[in-house]
Design a protein around this motif. Structure first.
Motif, PDB file in Angstrom:
ATOM      1  N   HIS A  65      60.478  27.586 -23.394  1.00  0.00           N
ATOM      2  CA  HIS A  65      59.567  26.453 -23.419  1.00  0.00           C
ATOM      3  C   HIS A  65      58.758  26.444 -24.724  1.00  0.00           C
ATOM      4  O   HIS A  65      58.646  25.412 -25.406  1.00  0.00           O
ATOM      5  N   ASP A  66      58.206  27.591 -25.086  1.00  0.00           N
ATOM      6  CA  ASP A  66      57.396  27.674 -26.306  1.00  0.00           C
ATOM      7  C   ASP A  66      58.238  27.435 -27.556  1.00  0.00           C
ATOM      8  O   ASP A  66      57.755  26.843 -28.536  1.00  0.00           O
ATOM      9  N   LEU A  67      59.498  27.867 -27.536  1.00  0.00           N
ATOM     10  CA  LEU A  67      60.364  27.672 -28.689  1.00  0.00           C
ATOM     11  C   LEU A  67      60.715  26.191 -28.871  1.00  0.00           C
ATOM     12  O   LEU A  67      60.786  25.693 -30.002  1.00  0.00           O
ATOM     13  N   VAL A  68      60.928  25.484 -27.766  1.00  0.00           N
ATOM     14  CA  VAL A  68      61.183  24.041 -27.850  1.00  0.00           C
ATOM     15  C   VAL A  68      59.996  23.332 -28.498  1.00  0.00           C
ATOM     16  O   VAL A  68      60.163  22.461 -29.366  1.00  0.00           O
ATOM     17  N   VAL A  69      58.789  23.715 -28.102  1.00  0.00           N
ATOM     18  CA  VAL A  69      57.587  23.110 -28.679  1.00  0.00           C
ATOM     19  C   VAL A  69      57.490  23.421 -30.167  1.00  0.00           C
ATOM     20  O   VAL A  69      57.193  22.537 -30.991  1.00  0.00           O
ATOM     21  N   ARG A  70      57.774  24.659 -30.555  1.00  0.00           N
ATOM     22  CA  ARG A  70      57.642  25.052 -31.962  1.00  0.00           C
ATOM     23  C   ARG A  70      58.658  24.331 -32.843  1.00  0.00           C
ATOM     24  O   ARG A  70      58.337  23.878 -33.950  1.00  0.00           O
ATOM     25  N   ILE A  71      59.904  24.197 -32.367  1.00  0.00           N
ATOM     26  CA  ILE A  71      60.927  23.496 -33.151  1.00  0.00           C
ATOM     27  C   ILE A  71      60.547  22.030 -33.332  1.00  0.00           C
ATOM     28  O   ILE A  71      60.623  21.476 -34.445  1.00  0.00           O
ATOM     29  N   THR A  72      60.118  21.394 -32.243  1.00  0.00           N
ATOM     30  CA  THR A  72      59.776  19.978 -32.322  1.00  0.00           C
ATOM     31  C   THR A  72      58.581  19.749 -33.235  1.00  0.00           C
ATOM     32  O   THR A  72      58.569  18.802 -34.039  1.00  0.00           O
ATOM     33  N   GLN A  73      57.578  20.584 -33.117  1.00  0.00           N
ATOM     34  CA  GLN A  73      56.414  20.436 -33.991  1.00  0.00           C
ATOM     35  C   GLN A  73      56.772  20.681 -35.454  1.00  0.00           C
ATOM     36  O   GLN A  73      56.202  20.035 -36.353  1.00  0.00           O
ATOM     37  N   SER A  74      57.701  21.578 -35.723  1.00  0.00           N
ATOM     38  CA  SER A  74      58.124  21.821 -37.098  1.00  0.00           C
ATOM     39  C   SER A  74      58.864  20.617 -37.659  1.00  0.00           C
ATOM     40  O   SER A  74      58.699  20.260 -38.836  1.00  0.00           O
ATOM     41  N   TRP A  75      59.699  19.961 -36.845  1.00  0.00           N
ATOM     42  CA  TRP A  75      60.360  18.738 -37.283  1.00  0.00           C
ATOM     43  C   TRP A  75      59.328  17.672 -37.647  1.00  0.00           C
ATOM     44  O   TRP A  75      59.460  16.978 -38.658  1.00  0.00           O
ATOM     45  N   ILE A  76      58.320  17.552 -36.816  1.00  0.00           N
ATOM     46  CA  ILE A  76      57.275  16.554 -37.077  1.00  0.00           C
ATOM     47  C   ILE A  76      56.526  16.888 -38.362  1.00  0.00           C
ATOM     48  O   ILE A  76      56.188  15.999 -39.152  1.00  0.00           O
ATOM     49  N   SER A  77      56.284  18.174 -38.607  1.00  0.00           N
ATOM     50  CA  SER A  77      55.486  18.564 -39.772  1.00  0.00           C
ATOM     51  C   SER A  77      56.179  18.264 -41.096  1.00  0.00           C
ATOM     52  O   SER A  77      55.518  18.061 -42.110  1.00  0.00           O
ATOM     53  N   VAL A  78      57.528  18.232 -41.103  1.00  0.00           N
ATOM     54  CA  VAL A  78      58.232  17.960 -42.361  1.00  0.00           C
ATOM     55  C   VAL A  78      58.558  16.482 -42.527  1.00  0.00           C
ATOM     56  O   VAL A  78      59.150  16.094 -43.545  1.00  0.00           O
ATOM     57  N   GLY A  79      58.233  15.652 -41.537  1.00  0.00           N
ATOM     58  CA  GLY A  79      58.400  14.216 -41.717  1.00  0.00           C
ATOM     59  C   GLY A  79      59.350  13.529 -40.774  1.00  0.00           C
ATOM     60  O   GLY A  79      59.613  12.327 -40.934  1.00  0.00           O
ATOM     61  N   PHE A  80      59.899  14.214 -39.776  1.00  0.00           N
ATOM     62  CA  PHE A  80      60.745  13.570 -38.778  1.00  0.00           C
ATOM     63  C   PHE A  80      59.886  13.000 -37.643  1.00  0.00           C
ATOM     64  O   PHE A  80      58.820  13.551 -37.324  1.00  0.00           O
ATOM     65  N   ARG A  81      60.372  11.933 -37.029  1.00  0.00           N
ATOM     66  CA  ARG A  81      59.773  11.411 -35.804  1.00  0.00           C
ATOM     67  C   ARG A  81      60.819  11.521 -34.701  1.00  0.00           C
ATOM     68  O   ARG A  81      61.698  10.677 -34.581  1.00  0.00           O
ATOM     69  N   PRO A  82      60.754  12.581 -33.870  1.00  0.00           N
ATOM     70  CA  PRO A  82      61.843  12.861 -32.918  1.00  0.00           C
ATOM     71  C   PRO A  82      61.870  11.877 -31.746  1.00  0.00           C
ATOM     72  O   PRO A  82      60.838  11.501 -31.195  1.00  0.00           O
ATOM     73  N   HIS A  83      63.094  11.488 -31.384  1.00  0.00           N
ATOM     74  CA  HIS A  83      63.376  10.707 -30.179  1.00  0.00           C
ATOM     75  C   HIS A  83      64.487  11.447 -29.428  1.00  0.00           C
ATOM     76  O   HIS A  83      65.639  11.437 -29.876  1.00  0.00           O
ATOM     77  N   PHE A  84      64.169  12.107 -28.341  1.00  0.00           N
ATOM     78  CA  PHE A  84      65.157  12.877 -27.588  1.00  0.00           C
ATOM     79  C   PHE A  84      65.881  11.966 -26.598  1.00  0.00           C
ATOM     80  O   PHE A  84      65.253  11.142 -25.923  1.00  0.00           O
ATOM     81  N   VAL A  85      67.190  12.146 -26.497  1.00  0.00           N
ATOM     82  CA  VAL A  85      68.017  11.361 -25.572  1.00  0.00           C
ATOM     83  C   VAL A  85      68.828  12.325 -24.715  1.00  0.00           C
ATOM     84  O   VAL A  85      69.538  13.192 -25.244  1.00  0.00           O
ATOM     85  N   PHE A  86      68.714  12.168 -23.397  1.00  0.00           N
ATOM     86  CA  PHE A  86      69.475  12.983 -22.457  1.00  0.00           C
ATOM     87  C   PHE A  86      70.498  12.108 -21.741  1.00  0.00           C
ATOM     88  O   PHE A  86      70.268  10.920 -21.512  1.00  0.00           O
ATOM     89  N   ASP A  87      71.616  12.728 -21.383  1.00  0.00           N
ATOM     90  CA  ASP A  87      72.682  11.997 -20.699  1.00  0.00           C
ATOM     91  C   ASP A  87      72.198  11.434 -19.373  1.00  0.00           C
ATOM     92  O   ASP A  87      71.389  12.047 -18.675  1.00  0.00           O
ATOM     93  N   GLY A  88      72.761  10.280 -19.021  1.00  0.00           N
ATOM     94  CA  GLY A  88      72.496   9.669 -17.732  1.00  0.00           C
ATOM     95  C   GLY A  88      73.541  10.086 -16.717  1.00  0.00           C
ATOM     96  O   GLY A  88      74.099  11.190 -16.795  1.00  0.00           O
ATOM     97  N   PRO A  89      73.848   9.232 -15.748  1.00  0.00           N
ATOM     98  CA  PRO A  89      74.858   9.569 -14.736  1.00  0.00           C
ATOM     99  C   PRO A  89      76.200   9.899 -15.379  1.00  0.00           C
ATOM    100  O   PRO A  89      76.599   9.289 -16.373  1.00  0.00           O
ATOM    101  N   TYR A  90      76.902  10.841 -14.782  1.00  0.00           N
ATOM    102  CA  TYR A  90      78.176  11.296 -15.320  1.00  0.00           C
ATOM    103  C   TYR A  90      79.246  10.245 -15.048  1.00  0.00           C
ATOM    104  O   TYR A  90      79.467   9.868 -13.901  1.00  0.00           O
ATOM    105  N   PRO A  91      79.927   9.737 -16.079  1.00  0.00           N
ATOM    106  CA  PRO A  91      80.926   8.680 -15.862  1.00  0.00           C
ATOM    107  C   PRO A  91      82.188   9.235 -15.207  1.00  0.00           C
ATOM    108  O   PRO A  91      82.597  10.366 -15.496  1.00  0.00           O
TER     109      PRO A  91
END
Length: 824
Positions: A65-91
């Motif tokens: 959990h803490d590692l996910v937060v650290r990676i995302t915050q690091s992306w934001i710090s260098v100039g990315f604006r993250p949009h996470f997308v997860f799969d929906g129902p399995y086709p």
């Protein structure tokens, strides 16, 4: 994942196919943020692989959990604006692929683990080569992303996540990052390109370079100093490959490799609209078994890169023939449709054309077209606006065109949407809202959309009944009944005799032939009216229309009070196979009556579904269904309730199984001891717990015992099923999943250690667990035999080889002889 061999091809031709993107913390302060769409499941797997957290104990979810937060915050710090997308129902078109993946990534490694000696299976190399993703990583990831608030947008796709991610990236003119080569095939207007996660490189200024940048002589020249860091290509920076950033907070930069569909099409010298056909002919996730076709298309000695080049050259030649640009080969018939185009391409790819019957060739052409259709993305309409919030009804569509709303709104053919009760419309809107906010699992949408269930599997003994089947299915039956009553499930056209074991193999073959309703995008670069291939580029769109009945003719029902039984097809492990089993959906009124709950569903047609009842009633249904409707349990804090209820359910079910099978020593051994229950409760990092300040010394890695593994599998599978029930009753805020606090390593350490885990529990937690279930737990089994075994094992660890002394004049053979006598 993705197109077979395309990742390797991209790496081998990186210089010709890629461009670079570099961001830094210094530049991000002055520039606009760059949108980055993140493939959620690729991100989870990549974090798990790069973190090297021990998976075999069940997961270190707090660190994850803490590692996910650290990676995302690091992306934001260098100039990315993250949009996470997860799969929906399995086709349905990927059921065969899903079955194959579960078999290869979970069932086979589990079988190998339990067939390997304890010494060998505990080595780092074995565990690294046979990694199984802990099942609660998804919950911990979503919880971590939601904790970041508005800095991160989280989306849950209507269906397959890859097209959703690329279409979203096109809307916001951003990049997509993941571990799936399909992102080089998919395309949408405004899509900037694909960034492989494993080709990200973090850089941080080294201490030597910082000191050197300020050191100079009187003339102003700066003294250059080399970094002493070994293995770095840049003397001024320390570099770290992958998505995990270094633990620094300043002067951080990120370099990315970018691939784009236009560059790939230009490299192959084919129109960009033919990339889906390229992927389908090579093989992708929608062609689960490509081996027979691969033998027809390619020589066995060909590498994956050579196969890709062969298919690209074939498409290039056929495209030239179809456009009239080539006069080398005359075509027997005019090419006017995609089927004609694919048929000619297949003919040119066949190594031995005479060995294939016409019927087999037609089947290959049909499946190739269907596999190509999966890459189609609707063209962006004029006036579409950029989505700003992940809580919108749909990030990409309005309510009329959203696939998620469509399959949740499909009434039976004899009714219309206007005739649907208002209560069901209200339940549907609540479910859609919860799903968009990450409070409803996509696996519940599987049950609503396709009538299937895919319980999460983990490492467990293959010689015993699967834990999600024995402990999780009774809970999921409540889920199915509630969904059927609240919104309606699919009416199965066949009974259990056709849906059983004999049907599973046939299902895999038929599922490969089903397709998802998609629409092909007309690429901007190919939309010129003078293009001779224009009729071909629109043919995919024509083929996709009418591929399945409109929503109004679906078999979904809006009435749960029907005499015809309904079934949910569960995909579970049976022995060493992953099979589908039909589970009859029990009437909700029957389940409620068995727990003493009165709700006149049959007598009063206007009675509100359980989902629309007040929270107190829904909580009572939840606790009574799980046998935990006690005062102590109801008084627990929200973060403690799911763990306590899970432990009580395990103890009750195992005790019932033991009583029903008497006399059965094996069933009696399944029951948990008091110490094991304490160990499970203490494996969560509870806030404000006395154990947080006085934890026992932690061992590097506890030994891996079979019973500890099985207990972990039981706990994780039960939590997974209980979370589904909590979400179905819309109780996620009241009963959250504490997955982010779990430490499998601590659980195993407490199980094997000499300390008392009960000392590290929050007050009242154990009393709530044991209340009314005193006989369900057995006494601890630590007696003289256990102490002798541990003492013997300890002696084995510290024992050394016998001492051999060599006397003057004694030969080597005499020394060996003396060593052998000492061993005897």
């Amino acid at each position: 994942m993705g197109v077979h061999g395309l990742t390797t091809y991209l790496r081998e031709n990186q210089r010709a196919l890629s461009s670079s993107l570099t961001l830094s913390q210094e530049e991000s302060a002055s520039g606009a943020a760059i949108p980055l769409v993140v493939d959620g499941w690729s991100f989870i797997y990549e974090v798990n692989n790069q973190s090297r957290l021990p998976w075999v104990y069940g997961g270190e979810l707090k660190e994850f959990h803490d590692l996910v937060v650290r990676i995302t915050q690091s992306w934001i710090s260098v100039g990315f604006r993250p949009h996470f997308v997860f799969d929906g129902p399995y086709p349905p078109s990927k059921f065969a692929t899903g079955t194959l993946r579960v078999t290869q990534s979970i069932i086979q490694p589990s079988q190998l683990f339990f067939r390997t000696s304890p010494v060998s299976r505990g080595t780092p190399r074995f565990l690294r080569e046979h990694t199984i993703l802990p099942p609660l990583c998804y919950c911990a990831t979503v919880d971590a992303l939601r904790s970041l608030g508005g800095a991160v947008h989280v989306f849950f796709a209507d269906e397959e996540g890859d097209p959703f991610a690329v279409e979203l990236a096109g809307r916001i003119e951003g990049y997509v990052t993941g571990r799936d080569s399909d992102y080089v095939i998919l395309n949408s207007g405004g899509y900037a390109g694909y960034i492989p996660m494993d080709q990200m490189v973090w850089s941080v200024a080294s201490q030597e370079s910082e000191e050197g940048s300020h050191a100079g002589d009187d003339t102003g020249f700066v003294v250059a100093r080399k970094s002493k860091t070994r293995g770095q290509s840049n003397d001024a920076y320390n570099q770290y490959q992958g998505i995990v950033p270094p633990e620094v907070t300043r002067k951080l930069s990120l370099s990315c490799v970018v691939y784009s569909p236009p560059n790939l099409a230009t490299h192959f010298q084919i129109p960009i609209s033919l990339l889906p056909l390229l992927a389908a002919l090579i093989g992708n996730d929608f062609t689960a078994d490509r081996r027979p076709v691969n033998n027809l298309f390619f020589e066995r000695h060909m590498t994956v890169s050579q196969r890709i080049a062969r298919v690209a050259n074939a498409l290039k030649s056929v495209a030239a023939i179809a456009s009239g640009a080539s006069t080398k080969k005359k075509v027997r018939r005019q090419i006017t449709t995609v089927v004609d185009f694919v048929d000619l391409t297949v003919e040119s790819l066949l190594v031995r054309p005479d060995s294939l019957a016409s019927g087999e060739r037609d089947s290959i052409v049909e499946k190739t077209v269907q596999a190509a259709l999966q890459y189609a993305i609707p063209k962006r309409q004029a006036g579409d606006e950029e989505p700003e919030l992940p809580t919108l009804p749909c990030a990409l569509h309005d309510a009329k065109s959203c696939p998620l709303v469509a399959f949740l709104s499909r009434p039976p053919s004899e009714e219309t949407l206007e005739d649907e009760p208002e209560a069901r419309k209200h339940v549907r809107s609540l479910y859609i809202s919860a799903y968009r906010r990450g409070l409803l699992s996509p696996r519940l949408m599987d049950t609503l959309s396709t009538g299937t269930a895919w319980p999460k599997l983990f490492l467990e003994n293959p010689d015993v009944e699967s834990v999600p089947r024995s402990l999780g299915r009774p809970i999921r039956e409540w889920v199915y009944a509630l969904l059927d009553d609240g919104i309606g499930l699919i009416e199965d056209d066949v009974g259990p005799e056709e849906n059983g074991e004999d049907k599973s193999d046939a299902d895999e073959e038929s599922d490969q032939e089903e397709v998802v309703d998609v629409v092909e995008e007309d690429s901007d670069q190919d939309s010129d009216a003078s293009n001779p291939l224009a009729p071909l580029q629109g043919a995919l769109k024509e083929l996709s229309i009418g591929s399945r009945p409109p929503p109004s003719t679906s078999s979904h029902t809006t009435s749960s009070h029907t005499s015809r039984p309904k079934y949910v097809i569960e995909h579970v492990r049976r022995g060493t196979r992953f099979v589908d089993e039909p589970v009859r959906v029990p009437p909700l009124i029957t389940l409620l009556s068995s727990r003493g709950i009165t709700l006149d569903l049959e007598e009063d047609p206007d009675a509100l579904p359980v989902q629309l009842q007040d929270e107190g009633f829904r909580l009572a249904v939840f606790l009574r269904a799980l046998g935990s409707d006690t005062t102590l349990v109801k008084s627990l804090p929200s973060e403690h309730m799911m763990v306590v209820v899970a432990l009580r359910w395990i103890a009750t079910r195992l005790a019932t199984r033991a009583d029903e099978a008497r006399p059965s020593p094996d069933r009696e051994k399944e029951k948990w001891t008091v110490k094991e229950a304490h160990a499970f409760l203490a494996s969560f990092a509870w806030p404000s717990t006395p154990g947080n300040d006085s934890e026992p010394p932690e061992e590097a890695n506890p030994s891996i015992e079979n019973r500890s593994i099985q207990l972990t599998a039981q706990a994780l599978a039960t939590i997974d099923a209980i979370e589904m029930l909590s979400q179905t009753l819309l109780l996620t805020d009241r009963i959250p999943n504490p997955a982010r606090l779990f430490s499998g390593k601590s659980f195993h350490r407490f199980l094997l250690g000499s300390s008392t885990p009960g000392l590290y529990l929050p007050p009242g937690l154990w009393d709530a667990c044991v209340g009314g279930l005193e006989s369900a737990f057995v006494s601890d089994k630590s007696g003289k035999k256990d102490r002798k075994a541990r003492s013997k094992q300890s002696n084995l660890h510290v024992s050394s080889a016998p001492t051999v002394r060599r006397t003057l004049g004694q030969g080597n053979f005499d020394v060996l002889s003396g060593l052998a006598e000492g061993a005897l």
